[in-house]
Motif scaffolding. Structure first.
Motif, PDB file in Angstrom:
ATOM      1  N   ASN A   1       6.177   0.349  -3.775  1.00  0.00           N
ATOM      2  CA  ASN A   1       6.208  -1.053  -4.186  1.00  0.00           C
ATOM      3  C   ASN A   1       6.668  -1.152  -5.643  1.00  0.00           C
ATOM      4  OD1 ASN A   1       3.910  -0.842  -5.983  1.00  0.00           O
ATOM      5  ND2 ASN A   1       2.570  -0.929  -4.193  1.00  0.00           N
ATOM      6  N   GLU A   2       6.912  -2.359  -6.109  1.00  0.00           N
ATOM      7  CA  GLU A   2       7.473  -2.559  -7.445  1.00  0.00           C
ATOM      8  C   GLU A   2       6.530  -2.073  -8.541  1.00  0.00           C
ATOM      9  OE1 GLU A   2       8.662  -6.587  -7.972  1.00  0.00           O
ATOM     10  OE2 GLU A   2      10.215  -6.505  -6.414  1.00  0.00           O
ATOM     11  N   VAL A   3       5.240  -2.245  -8.341  1.00  0.00           N
ATOM     12  CA  VAL A   3       4.259  -1.807  -9.341  1.00  0.00           C
ATOM     13  C   VAL A   3       4.300  -0.283  -9.471  1.00  0.00           C
ATOM     14  CG1 VAL A   3       1.804  -1.668  -9.897  1.00  0.00           C
ATOM     15  CG2 VAL A   3       2.768  -3.797  -9.002  1.00  0.00           C
ATOM     16  N   SER A   4       4.404   0.409  -8.356  1.00  0.00           N
ATOM     17  CA  SER A   4       4.437   1.873  -8.381  1.00  0.00           C
ATOM     18  C   SER A   4       5.718   2.394  -9.012  1.00  0.00           C
ATOM     19  CB  SER A   4       4.285   2.434  -6.959  1.00  0.00           C
ATOM     20  OG  SER A   4       2.973   2.235  -6.485  1.00  0.00           O
ATOM     21  N   ILE A   5       6.839   1.736  -8.729  1.00  0.00           N
ATOM     22  CA  ILE A   5       8.111   2.148  -9.342  1.00  0.00           C
ATOM     23  C   ILE A   5       8.030   2.002 -10.853  1.00  0.00           C
ATOM     24  CG2 ILE A   5      10.552   1.561  -9.573  1.00  0.00           C
ATOM     25  CD1 ILE A   5      10.515   0.809  -6.586  1.00  0.00           C
ATOM     26  N   ALA A   6       7.472   0.890 -11.309  1.00  0.00           N
ATOM     27  CA  ALA A   6       7.323   0.677 -12.750  1.00  0.00           C
ATOM     28  C   ALA A   6       6.393   1.720 -13.358  1.00  0.00           C
ATOM     29  CB  ALA A   6       6.790  -0.730 -13.015  1.00  0.00           C
TER      30      ALA A   6
ATOM     31  N   THR B   1       0.913   3.434   3.749  1.00  0.00           N
ATOM     32  CA  THR B   1       2.023   3.578   2.799  1.00  0.00           C
ATOM     33  C   THR B   1       1.543   3.086   1.438  1.00  0.00           C
ATOM     34  OG1 THR B   1       2.996   1.344   2.973  1.00  0.00           O
ATOM     35  CG2 THR B   1       3.654   2.980   4.650  1.00  0.00           C
ATOM     36  N   ASP B   2       2.398   3.223   0.461  1.00  0.00           N
ATOM     37  CA  ASP B   2       2.087   2.756  -0.890  1.00  0.00           C
ATOM     38  C   ASP B   2       1.768   1.264  -0.904  1.00  0.00           C
ATOM     39  OD1 ASP B   2       1.993   3.201  -3.791  1.00  0.00           O
ATOM     40  OD2 ASP B   2       3.827   2.006  -3.856  1.00  0.00           O
ATOM     41  N   PHE B   3       2.300   0.527   0.043  1.00  0.00           N
ATOM     42  CA  PHE B   3       2.081  -0.916   0.097  1.00  0.00           C
ATOM     43  C   PHE B   3       0.668  -1.267   0.562  1.00  0.00           C
ATOM     44  CE2 PHE B   3       6.606  -0.425   0.069  1.00  0.00           C
ATOM     45  CZ  PHE B   3       7.078  -1.511  -0.653  1.00  0.00           C
TER      46      PHE B   3
END
Length: 213
Positions: free
Chosen positions: A34-39, A66-68
């Motif tokens: 998810n976007e938070v994990s990528i950041a 999943t990460d989500f």
């Protein structure tokens, strides 16, 4: 195979262990993020830390998530959206997650001489008597893991390993023991399970009432 093992600790708790042999690129392209994990991943300066982070996401997939499905509260504690309890640990070339119906805390530590050297700072040193040097390292590492695992359950500011978390003496061959948290004028009891994976120590803590589920 990177998924080293799945361990059923009891009827309602499973441990998933990953041995990290992949490159960063292999891990990165194998998991949805998810976007938070990528950041968060982009802020990590150490590749080892990045690979540990990604391998945990691979373990989530092995467990059917999943990460989500994962989120963190304001104290940095992980949670699953379906209400199951999760605890996460990473050390060098290994990662582990535990998923349970009850609140849990886990820790994964590599056995090293330094842990024994600082043992008087965090444990009852008499618990190392009559052991060989290697056994002392092993037991000191288990005790450190106990305190980390209990702290992950409580996660309260002000808790001190030497002043508030106390292990009851145990034998390395038993692979279980008990511990206490004495904090804020209350005493809580914990059941501890531990095991050895190559050069690592794995520790899982439950509130004592949890194992009666």
């Amino acid at each position: 195979m990177p998924l080293l093992k799945i361990i059923a600790l009891n009827d309602f708790t499973k441990v998933f262990v990953w041995k990290i042999t992949e490159t960063f690129e292999e891990l990165f392209h194998s998991v949805p993020l998810n976007e938070v994990s990528i950041a968060r991943l982009n802020t990590m300066k150490s590749e080892a830390h990045q690979k540990g982070f990604l391998s945990v996401r691979r373990l989530l997939m092995e467990a059917g998530y999943t990460d989500f499905d994962l989120y963190y509260d304001e104290f940095g504690k992980p949670h699953l959206k379906d209400g199951k309890h999760i605890s996460i640990s990473h050390s060098h070339d290994f990662s582990a997650i535990t998923i349970s119906d009850v609140i849990i805390g886990i820790d994964l530590e590599i056995r090293k001489e330094k842990t024994l050297k600082i043992a008087p700072r965090f444990m009852e040193i008499s618990h190392l008597e009559n052991l060989s040097h290697d056994e002392q390292i092993q037991k000191a590492t288990v005790v450190w893991g106990i305190k980390e695992a209990v702290f992950k359950i409580k996660n309260e500011k002000g808790i001190s390993f030497p002043d508030h978390i106390f292990e009851h003496d145990f034998s390395l061959t038993d692979k279980n023991c008990t511990a206490e948290l004495r904090f804020n004028k209350t005493v809580e009891y914990f059941d501890i399970l531990f095991d050895f994976i190559e050069e690592y120590v794995f520790v899982c803590a439950f509130n004592s009432v949890s194992l009666e589920k």
